[in-house]
Design a protein around this motif. Structure first.
Motif, PDB file in Angstrom:
ATOM      1  N   ARG A 169     -46.040 -16.970 -20.000  1.00 47.45           N
ATOM      2  CA  ARG A 169     -46.035 -18.237 -20.184  1.00 47.45           C
ATOM      3  C   ARG A 169     -47.162 -18.799 -20.890  1.00 47.45           C
ATOM      4  O   ARG A 169     -48.397 -17.959 -20.990  1.00 47.45           O
ATOM      5  CB  ARG A 169     -46.149 -18.987 -18.806  1.00 47.45           C
ATOM      6  CG  ARG A 169     -44.879 -18.709 -17.777  1.00 47.45           C
ATOM      7  CD  ARG A 169     -45.470 -18.816 -16.527  1.00 47.45           C
ATOM      8  NE  ARG A 169     -44.473 -17.999 -15.872  1.00 47.45           N
ATOM      9  CZ  ARG A 169     -43.494 -18.391 -14.724  1.00 47.45           C
ATOM     10  NH1 ARG A 169     -43.456 -19.789 -14.728  1.00 47.45           N
ATOM     11  NH2 ARG A 169     -42.624 -17.848 -14.072  1.00 47.45           N
TER      12      ARG A 169
ATOM     13  N   GLY B 137     -40.222 -20.517 -18.963  1.00 48.40           N
ATOM     14  CA  GLY B 137     -41.274 -20.421 -17.865  1.00 48.40           C
ATOM     15  C   GLY B 137     -40.498 -20.952 -16.545  1.00 48.40           C
ATOM     16  O   GLY B 137     -40.412 -20.479 -15.416  1.00 48.40           O
ATOM     17  N   SER B 138     -39.719 -22.238 -16.835  1.00 48.19           N
ATOM     18  CA  SER B 138     -39.082 -22.915 -15.785  1.00 48.19           C
ATOM     19  C   SER B 138     -37.876 -21.891 -15.446  1.00 48.19           C
ATOM     20  O   SER B 138     -37.601 -21.832 -14.243  1.00 48.19           O
ATOM     21  CB  SER B 138     -38.610 -24.171 -16.305  1.00 48.19           C
ATOM     22  OG  SER B 138     -39.596 -24.933 -16.631  1.00 48.19           O
TER      23      SER B 138
ATOM     24  N   ASP C 255     -38.879 -19.290 -13.207  1.00 49.26           N
ATOM     25  CA  ASP C 255     -39.143 -19.769 -11.835  1.00 49.26           C
ATOM     26  C   ASP C 255     -38.011 -19.824 -11.007  1.00 49.26           C
ATOM     27  O   ASP C 255     -37.805 -19.270  -9.959  1.00 49.26           O
ATOM     28  CB  ASP C 255     -39.786 -21.217 -11.863  1.00 49.26           C
ATOM     29  CG  ASP C 255     -41.196 -21.197 -12.186  1.00 49.26           C
ATOM     30  OD1 ASP C 255     -41.942 -20.153 -12.328  1.00 49.26           O
ATOM     31  OD2 ASP C 255     -41.594 -22.148 -12.892  1.00 49.26           O
ATOM     32  N   ARG C 256     -36.752 -20.378 -11.614  1.00 48.55           N
ATOM     33  CA  ARG C 256     -35.493 -20.506 -10.987  1.00 48.55           C
ATOM     34  C   ARG C 256     -34.779 -18.965 -10.630  1.00 48.55           C
ATOM     35  O   ARG C 256     -34.100 -18.729  -9.834  1.00 48.55           O
ATOM     36  CB  ARG C 256     -34.524 -21.420 -11.671  1.00 48.55           C
ATOM     37  CG  ARG C 256     -35.144 -22.882 -12.002  1.00 48.55           C
ATOM     38  CD  ARG C 256     -34.205 -23.607 -12.594  1.00 48.55           C
ATOM     39  NE  ARG C 256     -34.871 -25.071 -12.398  1.00 48.55           N
ATOM     40  CZ  ARG C 256     -35.232 -25.883 -13.408  1.00 48.55           C
ATOM     41  NH1 ARG C 256     -35.076 -25.145 -14.730  1.00 48.55           N
ATOM     42  NH2 ARG C 256     -35.845 -26.720 -13.431  1.00 48.55           N
TER      43      ARG C 256
ATOM     44  N   GLY D 170     -36.597 -16.150 -10.060  1.00 55.18           N
ATOM     45  CA  GLY D 170     -37.045 -15.464  -9.087  1.00 55.18           C
ATOM     46  C   GLY D 170     -37.095 -13.973  -9.053  1.00 55.18           C
ATOM     47  O   GLY D 170     -37.283 -13.212 -10.010  1.00 55.18           O
TER      48      GLY D 170
ATOM     49  N   GLY E 139     -31.099 -20.483 -13.179  1.00 51.50           N
ATOM     50  CA  GLY E 139     -31.865 -19.297 -13.397  1.00 51.50           C
ATOM     51  C   GLY E 139     -30.828 -18.132 -13.446  1.00 51.50           C
ATOM     52  O   GLY E 139     -29.594 -18.217 -13.547  1.00 51.50           O
TER      53      GLY E 139
ATOM     54  N   GLN F 169     -42.517 -25.458 -21.725  1.00 52.64           N
ATOM     55  CA  GLN F 169     -42.379 -24.228 -20.901  1.00 52.64           C
ATOM     56  C   GLN F 169     -40.707 -24.132 -20.413  1.00 52.64           C
ATOM     57  O   GLN F 169     -40.679 -23.916 -19.282  1.00 52.64           O
ATOM     58  CB  GLN F 169     -43.066 -24.480 -19.523  1.00 52.64           C
ATOM     59  CG  GLN F 169     -44.636 -24.208 -20.063  1.00 52.64           C
ATOM     60  CD  GLN F 169     -45.057 -22.827 -20.698  1.00 52.64           C
ATOM     61  OE1 GLN F 169     -45.075 -21.690 -19.798  1.00 52.64           O
ATOM     62  NE2 GLN F 169     -45.007 -22.597 -21.906  1.00 52.64           N
TER      63      GLN F 169
END
Ligand SMILES: Nc1ncnc2c1ncn2[C@@H]1O[C@H](COP(=O)(O)OP(=O)(O)O)[C@@H](O)[C@H]1O
Ligand SMILES: [Mg+2]
Length: 226
Positions: free
Chosen positions: A63, A45-46, A49-50, A52, A188, A42
């Motif tokens: 994901r 996906g990570s 997340d970072r 946002g 991110g 992922q």
């Protein structure tokens, strides 16, 4: 509508980086983009997340796409988006075969060494299998990654000539080696949101990602016009 997958059974070939860059460039150009994260690790996906709240509104990450769900997810997202990109895992799995068979273009990210090109041949074999299964041509092209932006190494020039002689399509542009491209995974966000403190490097990274994406679009147009 078109679906593009990024496939290479070698880990570290630059699949996830290239998928993310192309997705960011297309989103910046105002297109709706959905990226399927079909790697159990992922990475995208990570990244999401970072990222946002900084996620561009026309860029979505789906994901946990697996061999069980990939065809359903593809059908749904193709109908809703201008582009669907698939980041694949670094093995030859059933999900990889499904993605290849469903794609309008298979991009094979590959570092410019003989060892890596030999690995890319395995992906081409999967593409040929997919063609026999689906009874249609599946366009593919090798895209060199992590190329020194200052010089085109002699090795690479030689490899490009050999591939051309063998009739294997390659991108003329390449994803260059740039710190900015690994930084986005740590922080991110997109290359367009990067700090202006590193302005000249960010600008060159953007130019490179846009050149690669433009060539990808041109290849899709060629495919569409037969
Ligand atoms: N063009 C590039 N410039 C700088 N670092 C890169 C580039 N491409 C890949 N990397 C780095 O190399 C590693 C592997 O890249 P990745 O895109 O994750 O490959 P894959 O998805 O094929 O396994 C990561 O640490 C990534 O940050
Ligand atoms: Mg990856």
């Amino acid at each position: 509508m078109p679906t593009i997958c990024f496939a290479n059974s070698k880990g570290g070939a630059g699949k996830s980086t290239t998928t993310l860059l192309v997705g960011q460039v297309l989103a910046e150009a105002g297109r709706t983009v959905c990226v399927l994260d079909a790697d159990p690790n992922q990475p995208l996906g990570s990244w999401a997340d970072r990222t946002g709240d900084d996620m561009p509104e026309n860029l979505a990450i789906v994901r946990d796409v697996t061999e069980k769900t990939i065809l359903d997810v593809l059908e749904e997202e193709e109908s809703k988006n201008d582009f669907v990109l698939i980041d694949l895992e670094g093995t030859a799995s059933i999900a990889v075969s499904y993605a290849i068979s469903a794609s309008d273009l298979v991009v094979i990210p590959c570092q410019g060494t003989q060892l890596d090109v030999d690995q890319a041949a395995r992906v081409i074999a999967l593409v040929k299998n997919g063609e026999r299964q689906t009874r249609r041509k599946i366009p593919f092209s090798i895209l060199f990654t992590r190329v020194n932006p200052a010089i085109r190494p002699r090795d690479l020039t030689h490899i490009e000539r050999e591939l051309a002689a063998a009739g294997i399509p390659t991108f003329k542009s390449a994803v260059t080696q740039r710190a900015v491209y690994s930084t986005i995974f740590q922080t991110g966000g997109t290359i367009y949101q990067m700090s202006k403190a590193d302005a000249s490097n960010v600008e060159r990274a953007i130019e490179n990602a846009e050149a690669v994406t433009q060539e990808l679009i041109n290849k899709l147009k060629e495919v569409a016009h037969g």
